[in-house]
Scaffold this motif. Structure first.
Motif, PDB file in Angstrom:
ATOM      1  N   GLY A  90      51.995  -0.885  16.388  1.00 38.99           N
ATOM      2  CA  GLY A  90      52.567  -1.585  17.527  1.00 38.99           C
ATOM      3  C   GLY A  90      53.901  -0.999  17.935  1.00 38.99           C
ATOM      4  O   GLY A  90      54.523  -0.236  17.191  1.00 38.99           O
ATOM      5  N   SER A  91      54.336  -1.350  19.133  1.00 40.91           N
ATOM      6  CA  SER A  91      55.618  -0.877  19.644  1.00 40.91           C
ATOM      7  C   SER A  91      56.755  -1.691  19.028  1.00 40.91           C
ATOM      8  O   SER A  91      56.535  -2.759  18.451  1.00 40.91           O
ATOM      9  N   ARG A  92      57.989  -1.185  19.174  1.00 40.01           N
ATOM     10  CA  ARG A  92      59.152  -1.836  18.587  1.00 40.01           C
ATOM     11  C   ARG A  92      60.256  -2.029  19.620  1.00 40.01           C
ATOM     12  O   ARG A  92      60.443  -1.193  20.507  1.00 40.01           O
ATOM     13  N   LYS A  93      60.974  -3.120  19.473  1.00 35.03           N
ATOM     14  CA  LYS A  93      62.159  -3.326  20.301  1.00 35.03           C
ATOM     15  C   LYS A  93      63.152  -2.211  20.028  1.00 35.03           C
ATOM     16  O   LYS A  93      63.354  -1.795  18.893  1.00 35.03           O
ATOM     17  N   GLY A  94      63.763  -1.720  21.088  1.00 30.59           N
ATOM     18  CA  GLY A  94      64.747  -0.663  20.944  1.00 30.59           C
ATOM     19  C   GLY A  94      64.177   0.718  21.153  1.00 30.59           C
ATOM     20  O   GLY A  94      64.937   1.696  21.265  1.00 30.59           O
ATOM     21  N   ASP A  95      62.858   0.857  21.209  1.00 33.97           N
ATOM     22  CA  ASP A  95      62.234   2.146  21.505  1.00 33.97           C
ATOM     23  C   ASP A  95      62.583   2.526  22.941  1.00 33.97           C
ATOM     24  O   ASP A  95      62.415   1.741  23.871  1.00 33.97           O
ATOM     25  N   THR A  96      63.056   3.744  23.123  1.00 34.87           N
ATOM     26  CA  THR A  96      63.505   4.163  24.446  1.00 34.87           C
ATOM     27  C   THR A  96      63.360   5.678  24.571  1.00 34.87           C
ATOM     28  O   THR A  96      62.633   6.297  23.791  1.00 34.87           O
ATOM     29  N   ALA A  97      64.024   6.263  25.554  1.00 30.49           N
ATOM     30  CA  ALA A  97      63.913   7.702  25.810  1.00 30.49           C
ATOM     31  C   ALA A  97      64.486   8.513  24.647  1.00 30.49           C
ATOM     32  O   ALA A  97      65.340   8.046  23.892  1.00 30.49           O
ATOM     33  N   VAL A  98      64.022   9.750  24.518  1.00 29.79           N
ATOM     34  CA  VAL A  98      64.371  10.561  23.352  1.00 29.79           C
ATOM     35  C   VAL A  98      65.864  10.844  23.233  1.00 29.79           C
ATOM     36  O   VAL A  98      66.364  11.065  22.132  1.00 29.79           O
ATOM     37  N   ASP A  99      66.576  10.827  24.352  1.00 30.33           N
ATOM     38  CA  ASP A  99      68.010  11.099  24.261  1.00 30.33           C
ATOM     39  C   ASP A  99      68.822   9.897  23.790  1.00 30.33           C
ATOM     40  O   ASP A  99      70.019  10.013  23.529  1.00 30.33           O
ATOM     41  N   ARG A 100      68.137   8.725  23.661  1.00 28.68           N
ATOM     42  CA  ARG A 100      68.850   7.514  23.244  1.00 28.68           C
ATOM     43  C   ARG A 100      68.206   6.808  22.051  1.00 28.68           C
ATOM     44  O   ARG A 100      68.838   5.961  21.427  1.00 28.68           O
ATOM     45  N   VAL A 101      66.964   7.124  21.746  1.00 27.65           N
ATOM     46  CA  VAL A 101      66.258   6.380  20.707  1.00 27.65           C
ATOM     47  C   VAL A 101      66.891   6.606  19.335  1.00 27.65           C
ATOM     48  O   VAL A 101      67.314   7.729  18.991  1.00 27.65           O
ATOM     49  N   ASP A 102      67.000   5.545  18.565  1.00 27.68           N
ATOM     50  CA  ASP A 102      67.482   5.629  17.197  1.00 27.68           C
ATOM     51  C   ASP A 102      66.476   6.413  16.358  1.00 27.68           C
ATOM     52  O   ASP A 102      65.275   6.113  16.370  1.00 27.68           O
ATOM     53  N   ARG A 108      60.100   5.307  11.855  1.00 33.68           N
ATOM     54  CA  ARG A 108      59.305   4.134  11.468  1.00 33.68           C
ATOM     55  C   ARG A 108      58.098   3.967  12.376  1.00 33.68           C
ATOM     56  O   ARG A 108      57.002   3.619  11.911  1.00 33.68           O
ATOM     57  N   THR A 109      58.282   4.218  13.654  1.00 33.59           N
ATOM     58  CA  THR A 109      57.177   4.062  14.604  1.00 33.59           C
ATOM     59  C   THR A 109      56.077   5.067  14.320  1.00 33.59           C
ATOM     60  O   THR A 109      54.888   4.714  14.272  1.00 33.59           O
TER      61      THR A 109
END
Length: 249
Positions: A90-102, A108-109
């Motif tokens: 499943g997807s996770r909160k906080g998943d975003t573009a590669v220049d900002r993703v933790d 983990r994803t």
């Protein structure tokens, strides 16, 4: 499906739970795999109480040894495995573009959505081959078909699941194993409903354009049931879009 023996990961809730119930309703014996012991224990009791056959197996799908033991337990309990439905992920909160993703979230994803799928296949496919053949159904996503989803970790993982599905279909076809992926759209699981946005113009516009873009877990469970059955014997190596046309128009 009355002679099928299905292993379902992520079976404690959402699509996995719906699939376990549908498979059992059609007569399949089911091995319920999840980290949530209470969820799968309760589900196994429910299936047995309704005349079905089920075993609950606690597992960490991201751990190779845990998956090896879990598949062995499922085979010992049910006699064999001839269907694998990979629902964990499943997807996770906080998943975003590669220049900002933790980066920890990225890892983990991919660990859960891609590696978990791979490890399930790694250990279940030999059991399916030993049973004389069968089917694998992997959960991908419409995000794996279309690059407009903002969560790049999830998009990358689900796109890789499609590529893995095709490679597995080619590798194991001669051993009687079919492998397909379901590319689901927005499914109203408990997790999604808890995290959904309040709505707004963008949501209303999408609903107007794609009136079938949202579904319920049982909608995907029914597709998995078809792909696991002999009625779909001509289908392998495919990524089946189930997103109300969102990837098509």
């Amino acid at each position: 499906m009355s002679r099928r023996h299905a292993l379902i990961t992520g079976a404690a809730g959402g699509i996995g739970r719906a699939a376990a119930l549908r498979f059992a309703q059609e007569g399949a014996a089911v091995a319920l795999l999840d980290q949530k012991a209470d969820g799968i224990d309760h589900l196994a009791r429910e299936i047995v109480a309704n005349g079905g056959r089920a075993v609950a197996v606690v597992v960490d799908v991201t751990n190779d040894e845990s998956m090896r033991i879990a598949v062995g337990h499922a085979v010992a309990s049910l006699g064999q495995i001839d269907v694998l439905f990979n629902c964990a992920g499943g997807s996770r909160k906080g998943d975003t573009a590669v220049d900002r993703v933790d980066l920890a979230l990225w890892e983990r994803t991919l660990q859960l959505d891609l590696n978990g799928t791979m490890l399930s296949c790694r250990h279940a496919i030999p059991a399916i081959v030993a049973a004389g053949g069968g089917t694998v159904v992997n959960m991908s996503s419409g995000a794996g078909l279309k690059g407009t989803f903002g969560g790049h970790a999830y998009t990358a993982a689900k796109g890789a699941v499609i590529a893995l599905t095709r490679a597995l279909a080619a590798q194991y076809a001669q051993q009687g194993v079919r492998v397909n992926a379901i590319c689901a759209g927005r499914i109203r699981t408990e997790r999604i409903l808890q995290n959904q946005d309040a709505g707004g113009a963008a949501s209303e516009e999408l609903v107007a354009r794609y009136p079938f873009r949202e579904g319920d877990p049982v909608d995907i469970a029914n597709i998995a049931l078809f792909l696991a059955s002999d009625e779909s014997r001509m289908i392998t190596g495919e990524a089946i879009a189930a997103n109300g046309g969102f990837s098509a128009y």
